[in-house]
Each structure stands twice: as structure tokens, then as C-alpha cells.
Enzyme design. Sequence first.
Site, PDB file in Angstrom:
ATOM      1  N   HIS B 262       2.232  14.887  28.008  1.00 35.22           N
ATOM      2  CA  HIS B 262       3.160  14.994  29.140  1.00 35.22           C
ATOM      3  C   HIS B 262       2.421  14.784  30.462  1.00 35.22           C
ATOM      4  O   HIS B 262       2.803  13.935  31.277  1.00 35.22           O
ATOM      5  CB  HIS B 262       3.825  16.376  29.103  1.00 35.22           C
ATOM      6  CG  HIS B 262       4.816  16.610  30.198  1.00 35.22           C
ATOM      7  ND1 HIS B 262       6.168  16.407  30.041  1.00 35.22           N
ATOM      8  CD2 HIS B 262       4.659  17.034  31.483  1.00 35.22           C
ATOM      9  CE1 HIS B 262       6.792  16.692  31.172  1.00 35.22           C
ATOM     10  NE2 HIS B 262       5.897  17.083  32.068  1.00 35.22           N
ATOM     11  N   GLU B 263       1.340  15.542  30.654  1.00 39.61           N
ATOM     12  CA  GLU B 263       0.592  15.437  31.911  1.00 39.61           C
ATOM     13  C   GLU B 263      -0.076  14.070  32.045  1.00 39.61           C
ATOM     14  O   GLU B 263      -0.250  13.565  33.154  1.00 39.61           O
ATOM     15  CB  GLU B 263      -0.445  16.560  32.021  1.00 39.61           C
ATOM     16  CG  GLU B 263       0.122  17.988  31.959  1.00 39.61           C
ATOM     17  CD  GLU B 263       1.225  18.263  32.968  1.00 39.61           C
ATOM     18  OE1 GLU B 263       1.243  17.620  34.038  1.00 39.61           O
ATOM     19  OE2 GLU B 263       2.092  19.123  32.693  1.00 39.61           O
ATOM     20  N   HIS B 266       2.295  11.849  33.767  1.00 39.93           N
ATOM     21  CA  HIS B 266       2.210  12.036  35.223  1.00 39.93           C
ATOM     22  C   HIS B 266       0.979  11.318  35.791  1.00 39.93           C
ATOM     23  O   HIS B 266       1.046  10.662  36.832  1.00 39.93           O
ATOM     24  CB  HIS B 266       2.095  13.527  35.561  1.00 39.93           C
ATOM     25  CG  HIS B 266       3.392  14.298  35.452  1.00 39.93           C
ATOM     26  ND1 HIS B 266       4.538  13.926  36.135  1.00 39.93           N
ATOM     27  CD2 HIS B 266       3.708  15.434  34.777  1.00 39.93           C
ATOM     28  CE1 HIS B 266       5.507  14.809  35.873  1.00 39.93           C
ATOM     29  NE2 HIS B 266       5.036  15.733  35.043  1.00 39.93           N
ATOM     30  N   GLU B 292       8.935  12.972  36.732  1.00 34.48           N
ATOM     31  CA  GLU B 292       9.240  13.584  35.446  1.00 34.48           C
ATOM     32  C   GLU B 292       9.632  12.515  34.422  1.00 34.48           C
ATOM     33  O   GLU B 292       9.359  12.672  33.221  1.00 34.48           O
ATOM     34  CB  GLU B 292      10.355  14.621  35.615  1.00 34.48           C
ATOM     35  CG  GLU B 292      10.513  15.589  34.465  1.00 34.48           C
ATOM     36  CD  GLU B 292       9.331  16.543  34.248  1.00 34.48           C
ATOM     37  OE1 GLU B 292       8.434  16.614  35.127  1.00 34.48           O
ATOM     38  OE2 GLU B 292       9.296  17.193  33.189  1.00 34.48           O
TER      39      GLU B 292
END
Lengths: 492, 492
Positions: B262-263, B266, B292
Amino acid sequence: MSAYQTLEARFARLDALEGAMGVLHWDAEVMMPSGSMPVRAEQLSELARLAHQQMTAPDMLELLTQAEEETGLDPWQQANLREMRHQYLHANAVPETLVAALSKATTTCEHVWREARKERDYPKFAAYFAEVLKLVQEAAAAKADAFGLSAYDALLDSYDPGMRIAIIQQLFAPLEAQLPQMIQQAVDQRSADRPELLSTSVPIETQTALGLELMQALGFDFTRGRIDTSAHPFCGGVPGDIRLTTRYTEDDPFESLYAVLHETGHALYESGLPEAWRQQPVGKARGMSLHESQSLFIEMQLCRDASFIHYLAPKLRTHYGIQVSDEEILTALHHVERSLIRVNADELTYPLHILLRTKLEQALLDGSLPIADLPTVWDDEMERLLGIRPDHVGNGCLQDTHWPGGAIGYFPTYTVGAMIAAQLKQALARDVPDWATQAAAGEFTGITGWLQTHVHAHGSRYTTPELVEAATGAPLSPEPYLQHLRARYIAL
Amino acid sequence: MSAYQTLEARFARLDALEGAMGVLHWDAEVMMPSGSMPVRAEQLSELARLAHQQMTAPDMLELLTQAEEETGLDPWQQANLREMRHQYLHANAVPETLVAALSKATTTCEHVWREARKERDYPKFAAYFAEVLKLVQEAAAAKADAFGLSAYDALLDSYDPGMRIAIIQQLFAPLEAQLPQMIQQAVDQRSADRPELLSTSVPIETQTALGLELMQALGFDFTRGRIDTSAHPFCGGVPGDIRLTTRYTEDDPFESLYAVLHETGHALYESGLPEAWRQQPVGKARGMSLHESQSLFIEMQLCRDASFIHYLAPKLRTHYGIQVSDEEILTALHHVERSLIRVNADELTYPLHILLRTKLEQALLDGSLPIADLPTVWDDEMERLLGIRPDHVGNGCLQDTHWPGGAIGYFPTYTVGAMIAAQLKQALARDVPDWATQAAAGEFTGITGWLQTHVHAHGSRYTTPELVEAATGAPLSPEPYLQHLRARYIAL
């Protein structure tokens, strides 16, 4: 709000800005990915610009003058105001364009120096160093003008407020007169072979654990500080958030350990500064000589003393699994050897490395030593003082980062610091007669508490000579240092 | 220098200042000793003050107005100027005293919230939250005034420029209509037991190593970024020096891994932003929804897809030593379960947690929901949407840090982001038809390259709706998201 109060508020904000820079510098050395320097350089240069802007704000001079006329300031506030004026003068003496040019030239020169040292290529370095030296000369002239000092004194003053070459010459002359012969005696009394213990292999995790244990024992506060690894050990961060570093060498049981102890001395000074004045100029460390006195007190005066070895030896035997006696450890730690590299030099030969640099940097600054002649003059001087001659510039005049970085006037603080440490140690022995029994038992609060009370707690309230005299009852002198070296290194 | 050029220089300096704050925030979460917060708070508040001072400088408005009259700006410069004006309006809408009061109130409320959540003591929290809400209402009113928007729209706009509640209602209505029934179907089609695989124990070092391997495979640049551990995973730092974090749970083989993925989404967005505009407003990420969308694209659309599992499964078997089939992994990762805590919710139930918050925070903001009634209304709404009821405020309305932190208008971005991710994924499948074959082979440059070209490289040049339409060929819609959820979670 009085002018003084306005200044206090401004300097507190400046402190926050400088603290931020401290953490960013630490991060750059310890955590930052290799490719992120361009981004970090922008951040640091912007923060430096903002700090400089605040320090040179158009109304600063008037505020200082007004505050100096205000009555009712207590002695701490008066000392704080004196320090503010001193910082103001240093910041405003050098025009912003010169500051920027110097920053650019030293960044480039440091980069070239790293390559030139590796390649042993002095001419490559000299071209860039000429630019740095020219700009340092200009900055020194500007500061000399502002302070009414000689150029070299003006530079000394920026590292060690109040320090003058006349004082240094008086302190260093006995060293130059006595050390060469003392070294000869010490070498004669010792085996020429480097003790094997110095190259015993110890796993890095074991070294790390023992380092942490000793830091803890000496009173380092891990809730307000941490230790990490970097290319060169340093003590960074800010009081309240101290960032200490070391480096580990598997084949040397003491290098990292004593780097940790040295930096812990710096850290104890920073964390012992007066809490109430933490954000103000008067609450900062007094100068580089006194700072070095604190690291050398811990590293040299305390931790290479027989009493401390009595405490350390069982740990070396159990943690490191090295089967040695206290005596063998002391022999290793007090080994004396003429060597070419300052940072590897032992306690007894180290000052001569500083004497050489102090002499040559004055000559570089006043132009009497042409840059082209530096390698030969360096080697000759090395031979005269230490009796050995570099075989190339890499272990000669290109070994240190200070000059390429524009730091002229910094070197003497190492040896002045060593002298202060020795004088403080004599005073400690007078005030705390059983200090050695305490150290041997691993009980250090009596010792560090004495330093805190007599040195750390004063911040920058007094000048270095005033502080040394108040703490020891005598003016700063080379005698305690020479006595210490004689006692430790010369057999009767 | 034109007014526009002056503005560019100022925003570049502002960017350096904000970058410094980014690193200091990261350090506070990841490296800083526990007792150093007071010192860090001073540093951060001074940097924030300086940044605010620059953004509200007396001549900024005139410079913006002048620049807007200048001709010859290219489209990037025009977009940059538009973003500058937008940032200026946000910064100047709220008086400095209100900004300071809000910062103080949220710091206190967040602290009290942590205790109140633990103690399940809503009244304790409510007293402090009332103050935060009052100040947020004032700030929202001030921004509403400056932008000519409703109060809630003005808050939405600060997290996601251009986002409006009318758009969100249109996007969320089909979710509210269809999700409850889809969840019922999904639950009916599955075993009620949580797959055992989800609580298999894996040593943290092993998890760390696999996380690094996947980051590398996805193209994370370790020369310009690093990964560490923190209490809550986040992606901090700045483009060019990205600081990603995760946390490790030994009894869950996927929690940390998917946090890393997930990160990394980003991080890829940040590092894919247009290098030439790195220091300018137009070179920044477009907003929280789009941000997001990038993390959820990687985590949900790509890394929970069967193709990625085909690539991941052998690694789980060899690195983690777990003997499972691809199918078992998919079953575990696509498990659906009604649960009370948003951050632990699965992909299918998650949007209902957001719908609930989006509805209630509007009512809190306009005063129609009294703070005292929040727990009951929360529980009722939870029961209505998800069919389960919290047994105390700790897993009810006190579970999130957003509201105590003053962040009203933030929650919707999670689900808008999820929708954008689904729509981008459909477009990817159109443009790169063999994306799944590539992913199964561990070849991700075709996929991340597509994101870079169609999303990252545009920075803030377009609004989020414009960008989504340009990248996908259709206006932002909930349909691709619903299709994705149906395809993944509902058996035919």
C-alpha cells in the site's frame, strides 16, 4: 515587551531553527539514502538562509543597543545579552555574498579533496584550495575588522570565543619544548611492537552491546538521545535530543568503544547545559576547546585510567571473551608510537600533530606559506617534530578535512581541550578524593556530577579562561597536562 | 524578474521548508527518543510559523494578481499559478490566531482521545472534542467565505482540491444501495471461519526481507528512499527522499506485507511526479483521493489479484515456509467478514465504514448531530449499514484519530480513491491487455509505467476529475469499482 525580552523571543526561535538543522544534518550522515543529497542541500540551505536573515534583521542592532541600556537584568540575562551581541557581530561581519561563495567553494573543495587524497594528487587539490583560502582570508579580514582582532584571532574566536593566538602560543610552547623528548623516552621504555590485543577481533554486535552498557553507566539518557553508526563518529542533534554516532571495526576491540566514550563526553556536556537557558545563547556550550575538554575528560582522563580499566576489564573478558589482565589492557591502551595520521595518533604524540597544523595554518592565512610549498613544509615540520616523514600527501598534508572545509583556527581547540581536561581532572581529585575508587566500582555520578556542577551548568555564562579558573582555582596552564602525560607515559 | 518568476522562487523556498518538516515528522515517528517531543514541537512549530509567514506575506496577493496578468506563460506555468492561488487562498482564509488555537486544541484532544478510547469513556472525550469541533466550524466558515463554498465543501477542498459533497453523494449512493446485499451474498458464499492462513506465524526478519524484495520488484528506488518501522504505516519524506514505514505482526503473514505494498503505491506516486516541477505547487500530488487511488491500485487492484498471487505464492512457500496453494492464499486475501474496526475491514465492507463517517461528520459540522448523541447514532448507523453493533465506544465512534485531530472532510477520500483505482485498472486493462501475464511473471514496469504516464507525470496540472477522464476516457464513476467488487467477491 522590553528590548531584551524581544531578543530572547527571537533567539528562542533561532534555536528551534538551528535545532531543526541539527537533526537534518544528523539524518544526512546516518539515515538519508545516498541519492537524496540534492533535496537535503536545498532544505539545509533554505534553513540557513532563514537563520541568517533573522540574525541580520535590520532592527537587531537597535534592539541590542536598547537592551544594553536597560536596567534590572540579572547576571544570567547580562551574560545572555553579551553572547547575543557576540553572535550578532560574527553573523553580520561577513557579507552574505561571501558566506554563500565560501559555502559553495568549500563544498566543491571537500569533494575534490576526497579524490585528491585517494589519488595522492596535490596539484589537483591546490587549485580548489586556493579559492577556499582566498575566501577564508576575506572572511577573516572582515571579522578582524569588526572585532578589532588579527585575522587569525578572529577565526579562533569563531570556534572558541575569547581564544587568542597569544594564549595558545603560551600554552603550546612547553609542549613543543618537552614532548619530543618525552616521546623518545616513552618509546624507548616500550616494546616497538604494537600490542596484539589492539587487533583482536570482536563481533560488532558484542561491541555495540558493551558500548550501550558503558553509555548507560556514564549517565547517557536514552529517553533523550540515541546512538547510531556513521562514517565518522560525532555527537549531533540538540540538548534534549542528542544524536551520537560511532563506527565499528571488527579487528579492533577499542576503536569504536573509545569513540563511543569520547562522544558520550560531548553528549554529557550538551545534556548537562542549564535547562532554563536551553534556547538562549548563554545556555549553549562555551566553545570548541571546552567541548573537547569534556569528551577528552571522559575518553582520556577517566576511561584510560587504571581505575576505569579495573571496572572495564571483567566486561572485556566476559562480553568480548578476551583473556587478558588489567595490566595487558593498560599496556595496549597506553601504547606510544610515532605515526603519520592525526586521528590514529595516541594521546602522547597527538599534540605534535596539532602544533604542526597550528603553525602552518597561520602561515597559510597570512600568505607567508604559498599553497604550492605546503607538502614539503608539512613533511619537514613532521620530521622536525615527530622524526618521521610522510611518503605521500595522502598521509601528509591531505589527511584532514578541516582546511578544504574552510576551517582554519579550529585545530588548536583539540589540544587546548586536552589541557583543560587535565586541569579539571586535578581539580576533581582535589574535590572528590576517592574518584578512582568510585570509577573502579563503576560508580560515575560523583565524577560526572562534578563536571556538571563546575562546567556544564554554566553554559556560556563565563569565558573559557574564567570558567577553568573558577572550576580549578588556577588559571589555564599546560602544567597539569604535562604532568598527566608524564605520569601516564614515562616510567620513573 | 517577472511576478511569476518571483513566485516560483518563493514557492521553491517554501518547498524546501516543507520538505524539512516532512523529514522532521518522519524522524519524530520513527527515530526520535521518547522524551524529545517538547524540543521537536518547538522546531516544527517554528518551521510552520515561517512557512505560514511566507504564504501570507503582504505582497503575495499583488504578486499573484500581477502574474495572472502576465502573458506568455506556458500551460504548466499557468496551472502552477492556479495552484499557487489556490494554496494562497487556503492559507490566508483562516486567521493565524485560529490556526494556532486549532493546533493546540487538536494536540490536546488527540492526547485525551487516546486515553478515552482505552477507557471507553466518551464523556471524557466529548468535552475536548466540543472545542475542536467549534474551531473546525469556524475555520470551515472562514474558508467557505473565501471560496464561496459550503462549509463541508470548503473542508473537502483542502484535502482534495475540487472535491464537492454533491459529487461524493452521486458516487456513494450506488454503494449504499448495493453493498449491503453484496456483502450478504459474499458472506453466504464463504465459510464464516477466518482462514487459518491469516494467523500463521512468520518471523519478522523474514517478513522484512520479502517486503524489501517486493518493493524492489515494484520499482521503489532505494537510493532515494528507505523503509522503517513505526506505530502506524505511512509514506513520508519528500520526492527524492521518500520515507516509508510499516509495522510487523508476527502472527499475520499479510498485514505488514500489504501495508508495505500500500505505502509503496503512495511512494511510486511521489517519486513519479514531474521532476522539473518538483519544487512547485503544480508538481505536487493532486490530492488525497488520487493519492489513495495509487496506494489502493497497488495494494488492492494489483497485489490482491490472482495474477500477482501467482507471482507471490512461490515466495510465500519458500521464504515463509508456508505450504499453501495459490487458491488458499486468494481465499484468505479475499475473505469477507462484517467487522467493527475500519482499519481492519476487508475491501468489500470497508466502503460502508466510510459512508457512515461521511454522513455523520457532515451532521457534526452543521450542528444537526449533537456531540452527546454521536455514540448512539454511530451504533444505529453501523447496525443499519453493516448489521453489527459496537459493544462500546472503543470499537464504535472513538476508533479513529481523524476527528479528534480536526480532520473533517478527509474520510471520503479513501473510498473515492478506491473508485479511481478501479477505473484506472479498467483503463490499464484496455491499454495493456497482457498486464496480468506481466504481473504473474513479476514484471511490473508495464503497469507502473502506465500509472506514471497517465497519473504521476501530471502532478497537479489537471483537476482530479479531468485527470481521471483523460486517463480512462470516461468521467469518474462508481461502476468500475462495483464491477470490480462483484467480480472479486461474488461467485456467479
